[in-house]
Design a protein around this motif. Structure first.
Motif, short mmCIF file in Angstrom:
data_model
loop_
_atom_site.label_atom_id
_atom_site.label_comp_id
_atom_site.label_asym_id
_atom_site.label_seq_id
_atom_site.Cartn_x
_atom_site.Cartn_y
_atom_site.Cartn_z
N ARG A 54 0.81 -1.22 0.00
CA ARG A 54 0.00 0.00 0.00
C ARG A 54 0.84 1.27 0.00
NH1 ARG A 54 -5.10 -1.89 1.09
NH2 ARG A 54 -5.12 -3.97 2.03
N THR A 55 2.06 1.20 0.52
CA THR A 55 2.85 2.43 0.70
C THR A 55 4.07 2.52 -0.20
OG1 THR A 55 4.03 1.37 2.55
CG2 THR A 55 2.10 2.69 3.10
N ALA A 56 4.33 1.52 -1.04
CA ALA A 56 5.48 1.53 -1.94
C ALA A 56 5.18 2.30 -3.22
CB ALA A 56 5.91 0.11 -2.27
N ASP A 57 6.24 2.65 -3.95
CA ASP A 57 6.11 3.31 -5.25
C ASP A 57 6.18 2.32 -6.41
OD1 ASP A 57 5.79 5.93 -4.37
OD2 ASP A 57 7.94 6.28 -4.25
N ARG A 58 7.20 1.50 -6.43
CA ARG A 58 7.41 0.55 -7.52
C ARG A 58 8.13 -0.70 -7.02
NH1 ARG A 58 6.76 2.74 -12.65
NH2 ARG A 58 6.51 5.00 -12.69
N ILE A 59 8.00 -1.78 -7.79
CA ILE A 59 8.72 -3.02 -7.51
C ILE A 59 9.66 -3.28 -8.69
CG2 ILE A 59 8.53 -5.46 -6.93
CD1 ILE A 59 7.17 -3.52 -4.94
N LYS A 166 -1.15 4.52 -8.30
CA LYS A 166 -2.27 4.54 -9.26
C LYS A 166 -3.08 3.27 -9.11
CE LYS A 166 -0.03 7.65 -12.54
NZ LYS A 166 0.36 7.89 -13.94
N ARG A 167 -4.01 3.29 -8.17
CA ARG A 167 -4.80 2.10 -7.87
C ARG A 167 -5.83 1.79 -8.96
NH1 ARG A 167 -1.26 1.87 -3.57
NH2 ARG A 167 -2.13 2.54 -1.58
N GLY A 168 -6.33 2.85 -9.61
CA GLY A 168 -7.34 2.64 -10.63
C GLY A 168 -8.72 3.12 -10.26
N TYR A 169 -8.92 3.50 -9.00
CA TYR A 169 -10.25 3.94 -8.59
C TYR A 169 -10.44 5.45 -8.69
CZ TYR A 169 -8.20 5.09 -3.97
OH TYR A 169 -7.45 5.61 -2.94
N ARG A 225 -6.01 -2.68 -11.30
CA ARG A 225 -5.07 -2.12 -12.27
C ARG A 225 -4.23 -3.24 -12.88
NH1 ARG A 225 0.08 0.84 -10.30
NH2 ARG A 225 0.86 -0.38 -12.06
N SER A 226 -3.45 -2.89 -13.88
CA SER A 226 -2.55 -3.85 -14.49
C SER A 226 -1.11 -3.47 -14.16
CB SER A 226 -2.76 -3.89 -16.00
OG SER A 226 -2.50 -2.61 -16.57
N ALA A 276 -15.09 6.26 -4.10
CA ALA A 276 -15.33 5.15 -3.18
C ALA A 276 -16.10 4.02 -3.85
CB ALA A 276 -16.08 5.65 -1.95
N LYS A 277 -17.05 4.39 -4.72
CA LYS A 277 -17.80 3.36 -5.46
C LYS A 277 -16.87 2.57 -6.37
CE LYS A 277 -22.25 5.81 -5.59
NZ LYS A 277 -23.22 6.52 -6.48
N ARG A 278 -15.99 3.30 -7.08
CA ARG A 278 -15.07 2.61 -7.99
C ARG A 278 -14.09 1.73 -7.21
NH1 ARG A 278 -15.66 7.36 -11.28
NH2 ARG A 278 -14.17 8.49 -9.98
N ALA A 279 -13.76 2.14 -6.00
CA ALA A 279 -12.85 1.35 -5.16
C ALA A 279 -13.55 0.16 -4.51
CB ALA A 279 -12.24 2.23 -4.08
#
Length: 386
Positions: A54-59, A166-169, A225-226, A276-279
């Motif tokens: 939840r708190t990272a930027d990238r892997i 960028k979660r997508g919601y 998300r992808s 919130a709905k999209r999430a």
């Protein structure tokens, strides 16, 4: 294809320990460093890290590490990497980023160009392509990065694609949005647990309360998300499907949450509701258009988390001062409530009317901010009811 990888989760300054805690909670041993957390594992490990952190930027995967003080050193070090283990013939492999700190090699565009040249030459050799014949790049993207610190080179492969915040919601946002991973960090740095009331009285696009609800419901933040790795030919698609299905099944559905969000701007409240709905957490959050100073509650042991407007965000100094004074006056009667407020205003405590129990330095993007933490007086519910 390699079965074990050296992996790095990057994070904003001040959030590395949170990422480390998340990984350990997932059963992954790790090492916390400045700006990143190191760990290792196979495909399943970097899949879960992308899906759940939840708190990272990238892997990113670490493909090689070596010393380099000259461009020839850089070329030879990059060439020596077993690129055939990562890059099938025909894929795109841009060297998208180079960062040089306290190193002999400091011209970042040149570092990118030399790195690209070395990879191309290695690909030509491995796949028996003549040196003058270009390597085709029309397939999936494998984004390469180079970091040089004190003449030590690290070559990385980004598995995430878009940043993990960028979660997508959130397709629309307000004028000064808080990134989703920063909002998740504010929740993680608070003393809120799902059995406590939670309020964000300056909710904006609703990111803080949405992230809190997702965490409480054990909802993986990356499910909507992808990721870049999904398109890679050597990734085990059956394994990825299993990881996602397990994440979907892990979401809690019968949790009674008391999460409330309000804002003076009715348009922002509507936007927060849509987000919130999209999430998928709208039923867990109560939204209301309301002035901050009108907030009242009979609930005890609650938590307020707020990212109110400050000087660089939407309001002038006079408006900010008035807002912080109103916050102090409104929250003062809430003796059992803890308050957590993010702002760049160094005079916040004076304007708010009390000194914080704890203050933590963070960065909202490139802006230096402080997270002011006020802990409420803990009262048992039976005591309050007697």
């Amino acid at each position: 294809m390699k079965k074990e990888f050296q992996i790095v989760a990057t994070a904003a300054a001040g959030l590395e320990a949170l990422v480390g805690r998340e990984l350990r909670d997932m059963g992954i041993d790790c090492q916390v460093e400045n700006g990143k957390v190191r760990f290792q594992g196979g495909q399943e490990v970097f899949m879960r890290a992308n899906l759940w952190l939840r708190t990272a930027d990238r892997i990113k995967l670490v493909l090689g590490q070596f010393p380099a003080k000259t461009f020839e050193d850089l070329y030879q070090g990059v060439f020596a990497i077993d690129w055939q283990d990562y890059l099938p013939l025909g894929v795109q492999f841009p060297v998208s980023k180079a960062r040089c700190v306290r190193s002999k090699l400091h011209n970042e565009p040149s570092v990118q160009a030399i790195t690209k040249k070395a990879i191309v030459r290695k690909m030509q050799k491995v796949y028996a392509r003549p040196e003058g014949v270009p390597v085709p790049e029309t397939g999936p993207v494998f984004s390469i990065e180079v970091a040089i610190l004190k003449d030590q080179v690290t070559v990385l492969l980004d598995t995430s694609g878009d940043s993990l915040f960028k979660r997508g919601y959130r397709t629309e946002k307000g004028g000064a949005p808080l990134k989703e991973n920063m909002a998740a960090a504010l929740v993680n740095l608070s003393n809120w647990f799902p059995d406590k009331p939670l309020v964000d009285p300056t909710c904006g696009s609703g990111t803080i309360v949405i992230e809190a609800a997702m965490k409480a419901l054990n909802q993986a933040p990356g499910l909507q998300r992808s990721f870049a790795f999904e398109a890679w030919p050597w990734v085990d698609q059956a394994l990825w499907k299993m990881v996602k299905e397990e994440a979907k099944a892990a979401k809690k559905t019968n949790l009674d949450l008391r999460i409330m969000a309000s804002d003076l701007d009715g348009k922002m409240v509507s936007l927060a509701q849509e987000n919130a709905k999209r999430a998928g957490v709208a039923s867990s959050i109560s939204f209301k258009q309301m002035r901050l100073q009108d907030f009242r509650t009979d609930l005890i042991n609650g938590v307020i988390i707020a990212n109110p407007p400050y000087g660089e965000r939407l309001m002038d100094d006079e408006g900010v001062t008035r807002l912080y004074q109103e916050m102090g006056e409104t929250f003062a009667p809430l003796k059992t409530w803890s308050k957590f407020i993010l702002t760049s205003d160094s005079q916040f405590e004076e304007k708010f009317g009390s000194v914080a129990d704890k203050k933590r330095k963070l960065y909202n993007g490139t802006l230096r901010v402080d997270y002011y933490q006020y802990y409420g007086e803990r009262v048992r519910r039976s005591e309050s009811e007697s």
